[in-house]
Design an enzyme around this catalytic site. Sequence first.
Site, PDB file in Angstrom:
ATOM      1  N   LYS A  85     -47.170  14.139  -3.566  1.00  0.00           N
ATOM      2  CA  LYS A  85     -46.927  14.571  -2.178  1.00  0.00           C
ATOM      3  C   LYS A  85     -45.993  15.763  -2.257  1.00  0.00           C
ATOM      4  O   LYS A  85     -44.922  15.686  -2.872  1.00  0.00           O
ATOM      5  CB  LYS A  85     -46.284  13.470  -1.339  1.00  0.00           C
ATOM      6  CG  LYS A  85     -45.913  13.993   0.063  1.00  0.00           C
ATOM      7  CD  LYS A  85     -45.535  12.892   1.022  1.00  0.00           C
ATOM      8  CE  LYS A  85     -44.043  12.739   1.159  1.00  0.00           C
ATOM      9  NZ  LYS A  85     -43.661  11.953   2.356  1.00  0.00           N
ATOM     10  N   SER A  96     -29.984   9.902  10.309  1.00  0.00           N
ATOM     11  CA  SER A  96     -29.578  10.845   9.268  1.00  0.00           C
ATOM     12  C   SER A  96     -28.056  10.835   9.108  1.00  0.00           C
ATOM     13  O   SER A  96     -27.458  11.858   8.781  1.00  0.00           O
ATOM     14  CB  SER A  96     -30.108  12.239   9.603  1.00  0.00           C
ATOM     15  OG  SER A  96     -29.871  12.528  10.965  1.00  0.00           O
ATOM     16  N   LYS A 112     -25.846  10.663   2.089  1.00  0.00           N
ATOM     17  CA  LYS A 112     -26.181   9.970   3.350  1.00  0.00           C
ATOM     18  C   LYS A 112     -25.687   8.526   3.269  1.00  0.00           C
ATOM     19  O   LYS A 112     -25.575   7.948   2.170  1.00  0.00           O
ATOM     20  CB  LYS A 112     -27.680   9.982   3.595  1.00  0.00           C
ATOM     21  CG  LYS A 112     -28.216  11.293   4.161  1.00  0.00           C
ATOM     22  CD  LYS A 112     -29.655  11.067   4.580  1.00  0.00           C
ATOM     23  CE  LYS A 112     -30.344  12.299   5.061  1.00  0.00           C
ATOM     24  NZ  LYS A 112     -31.777  12.082   5.273  1.00  0.00           N
TER      25      LYS A 112
HETATM   26  P1  NAD Z   1     -34.940  12.623  13.491  1.00  0.00           P
HETATM   27  O1  NAD Z   1     -34.308  13.948  13.244  1.00  0.00           O
HETATM   28  O2  NAD Z   1     -36.117  12.538  14.384  1.00  0.00           O
HETATM   29  O3  NAD Z   1     -33.838  11.591  14.055  1.00  0.00           O
HETATM   30  C1  NAD Z   1     -32.549  11.533  13.469  1.00  0.00           C
HETATM   31  C2  NAD Z   1     -31.848  10.273  13.912  1.00  0.00           C
HETATM   32  O4  NAD Z   1     -30.534  10.245  13.329  1.00  0.00           O
HETATM   33  C3  NAD Z   1     -31.641  10.190  15.421  1.00  0.00           C
HETATM   34  O5  NAD Z   1     -31.632   8.833  15.798  1.00  0.00           O
HETATM   35  C4  NAD Z   1     -30.264  10.813  15.594  1.00  0.00           C
HETATM   36  O6  NAD Z   1     -29.640  10.441  16.799  1.00  0.00           O
HETATM   37  C5  NAD Z   1     -29.566  10.221  14.395  1.00  0.00           C
HETATM   38  N1  NAD Z   1     -28.386  10.975  13.970  1.00  0.00           N
HETATM   39  C6  NAD Z   1     -28.282  12.326  13.824  1.00  0.00           C
HETATM   40  N2  NAD Z   1     -27.032  12.634  13.413  1.00  0.00           N
HETATM   41  C7  NAD Z   1     -26.350  11.451  13.305  1.00  0.00           C
HETATM   42  C8  NAD Z   1     -25.030  11.120  12.932  1.00  0.00           C
HETATM   43  N3  NAD Z   1     -24.154  12.061  12.571  1.00  0.00           N
HETATM   44  N4  NAD Z   1     -24.672   9.816  12.938  1.00  0.00           N
HETATM   45  C9  NAD Z   1     -25.566   8.850  13.284  1.00  0.00           C
HETATM   46  N5  NAD Z   1     -26.836   9.116  13.649  1.00  0.00           N
HETATM   47  C10 NAD Z   1     -27.222  10.403  13.654  1.00  0.00           C
HETATM   48  O7  NAD Z   1     -35.266  12.026  12.040  1.00  0.00           O
HETATM   49  P2  NAD Z   1     -36.345  10.947  11.640  1.00  0.00           P
HETATM   50  O8  NAD Z   1     -37.601  11.636  11.224  1.00  0.00           O
HETATM   51  O9  NAD Z   1     -36.404   9.874  12.629  1.00  0.00           O
HETATM   52  O10 NAD Z   1     -35.680  10.396  10.268  1.00  0.00           O
HETATM   53  C11 NAD Z   1     -34.518   9.607  10.308  1.00  0.00           C
HETATM   54  C12 NAD Z   1     -33.957   9.478   8.907  1.00  0.00           C
HETATM   55  O11 NAD Z   1     -34.898   8.792   8.078  1.00  0.00           O
HETATM   56  C13 NAD Z   1     -33.680  10.812   8.221  1.00  0.00           C
HETATM   57  O12 NAD Z   1     -32.450  10.712   7.531  1.00  0.00           O
HETATM   58  C14 NAD Z   1     -34.828  10.935   7.224  1.00  0.00           C
HETATM   59  O13 NAD Z   1     -34.481  11.722   6.104  1.00  0.00           O
HETATM   60  C15 NAD Z   1     -35.038   9.483   6.855  1.00  0.00           C
HETATM   61  N6  NAD Z   1     -36.354   9.168   6.304  1.00  0.00           N
HETATM   62  C16 NAD Z   1     -36.414   8.230   5.334  1.00  0.00           C
HETATM   63  C17 NAD Z   1     -37.622   7.866   4.792  1.00  0.00           C
HETATM   64  C18 NAD Z   1     -37.696   6.806   3.731  1.00  0.00           C
HETATM   65  O14 NAD Z   1     -38.770   6.610   3.135  1.00  0.00           O
HETATM   66  N7  NAD Z   1     -36.638   6.083   3.481  1.00  0.00           N
HETATM   67  C19 NAD Z   1     -38.811   8.493   5.244  1.00  0.00           C
HETATM   68  C20 NAD Z   1     -38.727   9.406   6.286  1.00  0.00           C
HETATM   69  C21 NAD Z   1     -37.499   9.745   6.818  1.00  0.00           C
END
Ligand code: NAD
Length: 321
Positions: free
Chosen positions: A67, A199, A226
Site C-alpha cells: 500500500k 491524533s 502520538k
Molecule cells: P481526522 O483528522 O478526521 O480526526 C482527528 C481526530 O483527532 C478528531 O476527533 C479530532 O478532534 C482529534 N484531535 C485532533 N487534535 C487533537 C488533540 N490535540 N487532542 C485530542 N484529540 C485531537 O483523523 P482520522 O482520519 O479520523 O484519524 C484519526 C487518527 O487515527 C489519526 O491519528 C490517524 O493517523 C489514525 N489512524 C490510525 C489507523 C490505524 O490503523 N491504527 C488507521 C487510520 C488512521
Amino acid sequence: MLIVTEDMCKQVVGRTDAFEAVEAVFAAMARGDAYNFDVIREAIGYADALYGFKSGFDKAGLTLGVKSGGYWPGNLEKGLTNHQSTVFLFNPDTGQLDALVGGNYLTAVRTAAASAVSIAHLSRKNSKVLGMVGAGHQSAFQLRAAVEQRDFEKVVAWNFHPDMLPKLGEVAADCGLPFEAVDREQLGAEADAIITITSAHEALIMKDWIKPGTHIACMGTDTKGKQEVDPELIAAATLFTDEIAQSISIGETQHAIASGLIKQSDITSIGSVINGDHVGRSSDEEITLFDGTGVGLQDLAVASTAARLAKEKGLAQEVQL
Ligand code: NAD
C-alpha cells in the site's frame, strides 16, 4: 491486471468482508504464515506531504503487495481527502501485477475491522455501553463496525473538538442507538468498551476513570510521539496488539515501554487469541486493551477481497500492462 476503483471498493467490500479478511490475516501473522516488511514513511519536502509504503506477504492467503500513499495536508482545500493511498497486489507465483486497488475507503474499513475484531474477541459478552473518544473521519467507520459485535444499548462520546460530535451522533442514530456527549471521566465510568481514534499526542483517558472489565481499543496512535491513554492504564491492562514490534515502536504501548512500566513480553498478538493459543480475557474484572497500530497486511487482505469481489461481480476493469 484488474483496476478496482474507490467506488467499486465501496460497492463490494462490506463490514463483514473486512472483518473476516482482517481476522484471518491477524491469525496468519500469529501462526508465522504472514509477515509485514519494514514500513517506510518520509517527509518528501514538497507540499508538506508525508509519503510511504506498507508491504507484506501472506503465505496462507497468497497475498503479496504494497500500500503506497500518505498524507497531503493541502488536499482538503482541493476537495480531496488528506490521506491518499493505493494498493498494488502482485501474483506471488510470478511477480506480475495482479490488481491496482483504491486504498482510501479500504483503509477506513480495515481499521474499523481491527477494533471490531478486538471487541469480538476480548470485550465482555454483556457489554452495553460503547465509549467513543474521537469524532473525525475514522470514527464513523469505527462506531458502525463496533456496534455489530455486542448488544450495545448506548453510545457515549467525547471529542477534543466538540463541534464534531453531532455528526457522530447521527451515525449512532442511524445504528438505532442513543448517543450522549459526555466528559472523559463520565465516559470511563459508563463505557464497557472504548475506542480511541484521535491524533492526540497526550493521554486522554486515565487509568482511574476506567471500570473493571472494560475493553479499550486504542486505534489513533500509529506514529512515534502520538498517545491516547495513560501509561498506567497500559500497565494495568492485559495487552493485545496487531503486531508487537509496531506496538512498542509507534503504537500506544511505546510510552509505557519507554518508561519501563511494561516489557515487550507483556504484549500478546491478537492472532494468538483468534487461533485459540491464548485465552484472551480471563475474567469479567480484567481490563483488556488492544493496540491497533495498523499493518500493511490488513490493507492487502481487504484489497485482495475487493479485487476478488469486483471481478466476480463483473465490475473490475481488466487491462494489459
Ligand atoms: P481526522 O483528522 O478526521 O480526526 C482527528 C481526530 O483527532 C478528531 O476527533 C479530532 O478532534 C482529534 N484531535 C485532533 N487534535 C487533537 C488533540 N490535540 N487532542 C485530542 N484529540 C485531537 O483523523 P482520522 O482520519 O479520523 O484519524 C484519526 C487518527 O487515527 C489519526 O491519528 C490517524 O493517523 C489514525 N489512524 C490510525 C489507523 C490505524 O490503523 N491504527 C488507521 C487510520 C488512521
